[in-house]
Write a protein that holds these residues in place. Sequence first.
Motif, PDB file in Angstrom:
ATOM      1  N   MET A  73       0.868  -1.300   0.128  1.00 22.16           N
ATOM      2  CA  MET A  73       0.154   0.048  -0.038  1.00 22.16           C
ATOM      3  C   MET A  73       0.659   1.213  -0.068  1.00 22.16           C
ATOM      4  O   MET A  73       0.616   2.506  -0.148  1.00 22.16           O
ATOM      5  CB  MET A  73      -1.087   0.131   1.084  1.00 22.16           C
ATOM      6  CG  MET A  73      -2.163  -1.040   1.191  1.00 22.16           C
ATOM      7  SD  MET A  73      -2.754  -1.467  -0.329  1.00 22.16           S
ATOM      8  CE  MET A  73      -1.851  -2.389  -1.455  1.00 22.16           C
ATOM      9  N   LEU A 129      -7.496   2.471   0.749  1.00 24.96           N
ATOM     10  CA  LEU A 129      -6.336   1.487   0.864  1.00 24.96           C
ATOM     11  C   LEU A 129      -6.909  -0.114   1.002  1.00 24.96           C
ATOM     12  O   LEU A 129      -6.120  -0.878   0.585  1.00 24.96           O
ATOM     13  CB  LEU A 129      -5.631   1.838   2.223  1.00 24.96           C
ATOM     14  CG  LEU A 129      -4.679   3.229   2.049  1.00 24.96           C
ATOM     15  CD1 LEU A 129      -4.055   3.546   3.353  1.00 24.96           C
ATOM     16  CD2 LEU A 129      -3.920   3.248   0.967  1.00 24.96           C
ATOM     17  N   ALA A 144      -7.461  -0.741  -2.414  1.00 25.20           N
ATOM     18  CA  ALA A 144      -6.212  -1.042  -3.009  1.00 25.20           C
ATOM     19  C   ALA A 144      -5.629  -2.253  -2.869  1.00 25.20           C
ATOM     20  O   ALA A 144      -5.044  -3.013  -3.714  1.00 25.20           O
ATOM     21  CB  ALA A 144      -5.330   0.226  -2.960  1.00 25.20           C
ATOM     22  N   SER A 145      -5.721  -2.896  -1.590  1.00 22.29           N
ATOM     23  CA  SER A 145      -5.188  -4.021  -1.441  1.00 22.29           C
ATOM     24  C   SER A 145      -5.889  -5.234  -2.047  1.00 22.29           C
ATOM     25  O   SER A 145      -5.050  -6.241  -2.376  1.00 22.29           O
ATOM     26  CB  SER A 145      -5.260  -4.128   0.299  1.00 22.29           C
ATOM     27  OG  SER A 145      -6.566  -4.622   0.639  1.00 22.29           O
TER      28      SER A 145
END
Length: 196
Positions: A1, A37, A40-41
Motif C-alpha cells: 500500500m 487503501l 487498493a489491497s
Amino acid sequence: MHEVLDSAASIAGIDVQSLEAVIMTDEARLDLVVDALEAASRASGKEKLDALAAAIARSANADGALELHRLGVLLRAIRDLDALHVQVIIGVRDRFPDGATPDDLEKYTSVPTCELRAVVRLLELHGLIVDESRLGRSTEVKWKLGEVGVLCAELIRLGQRRTASGSSTAPDARMEEDIDEADCTTEGGHAGSRER
C-alpha cells in the motif's frame, strides 16, 4: 500500500509524511483513506489503483464534509470495479462520447453482449453510466457516462498522468482543475457542484 500512498502524495504535490498528517486531521478523511487503501489491497488493475490514489490525494485537499461525502460515494463505486468495468468507462469516455450501443461495447471490449449485461448493470447501479433510452432521449440503448462516471474517469486519467510522469513532490495545480472540470452540469442532471 506504500505505492498507493506514494502515488497519492505525488498527485497531491506533497510528500508522504505531509499527506499522512493531513489525513489524520479528521475522522471522515481518515475513514475515506482507510476504505481506499483496503480497496487498493484487493485491486488488480493499474487504472483502479491510479483512481484510488487520486481519490486519496483529492481527500487531502477536500474542503469539508460535503466534498468528503462525495468522494466516499465515488470511492464505493471504484471499489466495485474490475478491469472490464474500467475498460468500458474509458471506452465510453474516449471512443463513444455521444453514447455507446451494446454493439459498440461488444466490438470495443471483444466481450459478447450477453456477458456485458452484468458489467453495464453494475456501472448503472453506481451511476457511472446511464442508458439514454431510459431517460426518454433515445429509442435505442445507448450508454453515456453518468455524473459519477465522469468523476471516476477523471480520477483514472489524473492518476495515470501523475504516476506516468514519476513521483514528483512539486505541487500540481492541475489536480484541482482536473476534478473541477468533471464537476460540471451534464445533460440530464447536475453533477453536484461543490459549495465553496
